[in-house]
Design an enzyme around this catalytic site. Structure first.
Site, mmCIF file in Angstrom:
data_model
loop_
_atom_site.group_PDB
_atom_site.id
_atom_site.type_symbol
_atom_site.label_atom_id
_atom_site.label_comp_id
_atom_site.label_asym_id
_atom_site.label_seq_id
_atom_site.Cartn_x
_atom_site.Cartn_y
_atom_site.Cartn_z
ATOM 1 N N CYS A 82 0.832 -1.202 0.000
ATOM 2 C CA CYS A 82 0.000 0.000 0.000
ATOM 3 C C CYS A 82 0.873 1.262 0.000
ATOM 4 C CB CYS A 82 -0.993 -0.011 1.157
ATOM 5 S SG CYS A 82 -2.387 1.110 0.905
ATOM 6 N N HIS A 98 -3.806 -5.249 1.392
ATOM 7 C CA HIS A 98 -3.514 -5.619 2.773
ATOM 8 C C HIS A 98 -4.031 -7.039 3.044
ATOM 9 C CE1 HIS A 98 -2.307 -1.590 3.982
ATOM 10 N NE2 HIS A 98 -3.409 -1.098 3.449
#
Length: 498
Positions: free
Chosen positions: A336, A420
């Site tokens: 991310c 994630h």
């Protein structure tokens, strides 16, 4: 059984999240329909529900303890700090504003109504709701606008248990001081104490338990022992300073060494828990270049402030070391915000308003921040293994080359993804570690039978066992069903009741 209870704490990281989860698991095992609730959460560890709402990761863990699917009503207000003074305000799973402390006050009345409506909805749907407070109820500078601690308890008529961390020292002063700083109407709802993280001789603790009860008129409903290896989805990076998942010693030919860079605004570091729980992996958090020196894999985790944390990497000398390693063919993974840092260019007119910023240039991607946040639960495949994950980001990554890797790419020994939770997929995690070990020249083979989901379930069961064995569960049941007893004594700030 029907009712509700608020678990407050003397400090952050006192054990509120853990006790709430333990109570949920204990009740669920008894056949009670139970749900967790946290009116307002300040955390950079969040997750996405099945219907695309962003809530605190701890409430997702607590919902799992209760055996139910998490919803936005379990954490209606989430604050995500982007700096020391400003936070993104997420309401019922969607960002609505980015404010400082003064600007936040303008939202308080509306947020109180949202929180109370969510709690009422959960209480109508479930038999029992276990609420978790935020920080400490004795933060008297914040009491006027409180919607998470005694403000919630007063509005909803909730009995309150206060949990204190004895491992920090000063637990009796913290328990007494918490009560003494509350106004009488708040004190009337505080029904007892729980002491957490005890390791020592019970006979030495017993006189203190008797005295705190005599001084405050409130019983200690249980002493939870220290439990090694009991890490779960925590709320803030304070927990990184304590014990994390057990690993093998960080030396030896068969040990894979992983260094995770720890920037100031690290987010979703629970991504690494599954990796750290893998036998033969030694994981540590790093804030200096020297701590990366012997790592087989360096991970750049998520960040709530990508551009600011990238500047921190450069100022610390970490950026130069990561670039040097990557160009030497030593593995680097970005997740991310960490993936965004690996780009050639970052254009941010949303989060930092810094405009175009040069990235580390290790992956052929360009990042541009969008006003709308991307929230989702994507699925895909990598290394022939299925991957389920979640995504939370403003940065939109345009991949311009390299090999496909989940939604991102790979170039040489550098991988990047916005997903994630990917490492929680056992088959994918093992395949990725085999690839990393080969690139690092390490003779390492992942264990073939480790199930991270089963490990998490076992730890939730351990929490349920703690509650069942070490709490006065009959007293807790009475509090849930009947509320705080009438006539709780007032503890004045200057001394014991008398």
């Amino acid at each position: 059984m029907r009712g509700a209870l608020l678990v407050a704490g003397t400090t952050s990281d006192a054990g509120k999240s853990v006790l709430t989860a333990g109570l949920c698991r204990w009740l669920a095992r008894r056949g009670v329909r139970v749900a967790p609730f946290k009116a307002q959460n300040m955390s950079l560890n969040s997750m996405v529900t099945a219907d695309g709402a962003e809530i605190g990761r701890a409430q997702v863990m607590q919902a799992q303890a209760a055996g139910i699917e998490p919803t936005a009503h379990m954490n209606p207000v989430l604050l995500k700090p982007g700096s020391d003074r400003r936070s993104q305000v997420v309401v019922l799973g969607r960002p609505v504003a980015d404010v400082d402390a003064v600007g936040y006050r303008a939202h308080k009345d509306r947020l109180r109504e949202v929180a109370l409506a969510s709690l009422a909805r959960l209480r109508a749907e479930y038999d029992v709701v276990i609420c978790e407070g935020a920080g400490s109820p004795a933060e008297i500078n914040l009491r006027a606008g409180d919607i998470a601690n005694m403000g919630l308890a007063r509005a909803a008529g909730l009995p309150v248990l206060v949990v204190g961390d004895i491992d920090r020292g000063g637990v009796f002063a913290a328990l007494y001081g918490t009560i003494a700083l509350l106004e009488p109407a708040d004190q009337a709802l505080v029904a007892g104490f729980v002491i957490n993280k005890f390791r020592g001789a019970p006979e030495l603790l017993a006189p203190g338990l008797d005295q705190i009860t005599a001084l405050t008129g409130r019983p200690v409903h249980g002493v939870l022992p220290w439990l090694d290896g009991l890490w779960l989805d925590v709320e803030d990076s304070l927990a990184l300073d304590g014990p994390r998942p057990p690993t093998l010693p960080p030396h030896g030919a068969q040990t894979l060494r992983v260094a995770v860079v720890r920037p100031p605004r690290i987010s979703n570091f629970t991504d690494l828990d599954a990796l750290a729980a893998e036998p033969g992996v030694a994981l540590r958090y790093a804030t200096s270049p020297g701590e990366l020196a012997d790592a087989d894999l360096v991970i750049l985790p998520g960040s709530r402030a990508t551009v600011a944390d990238l500047g921190w990497l450069r100022a610390r000398g970490l950026a130069a070391e990561i670039v040097r390693r990557a160009r030497a063919g030593r593995p680097v993974l970005g997740i991310c915000g960490g993936f965004q840092m690996l780009a050639g260019e970052i254009v941010d007119d949303v989060e930092s308003c810094a405009g175009p910023v040069e990235g580390l240039g290790l992956l052929p991607v360009r990042v541009e921040f969008a006003p709308e946040k991307t929230l989702g639960r994507p699925e895909g495949r990598a290394y022939g293994e299925p991957v389920r994950a979640y995504e939370i980001h403003h940065g939109v990554v345009a991949v311009e080359g390299g090999e496909p890797f989940l939604d991102g790419c790979r170039a040489g020994a550098v991988w990047g993804t916005t997903w994630h939770g990917a490492l929680e997929n056992d088959g994918f995690r093992r395949a990725f570690l085999r690839e990393v070990a080969a690139a690092a020249g390490r003779d390492f083979t992942p264990a073939p039978d480790v199930s991270f989901a089963a490990l998490r379930e076992a730890r939730l069961d351990a929490l349920g066992d703690l509650v069942e064995r070490h709490l006065d569960t009959a007293a807790v049941e009475r509090l849930i069903e009947r509320g705080a007893p009438d006539g709780m004594p007032v503890v004045p700030p200057g001394g014991p009741p008398g």
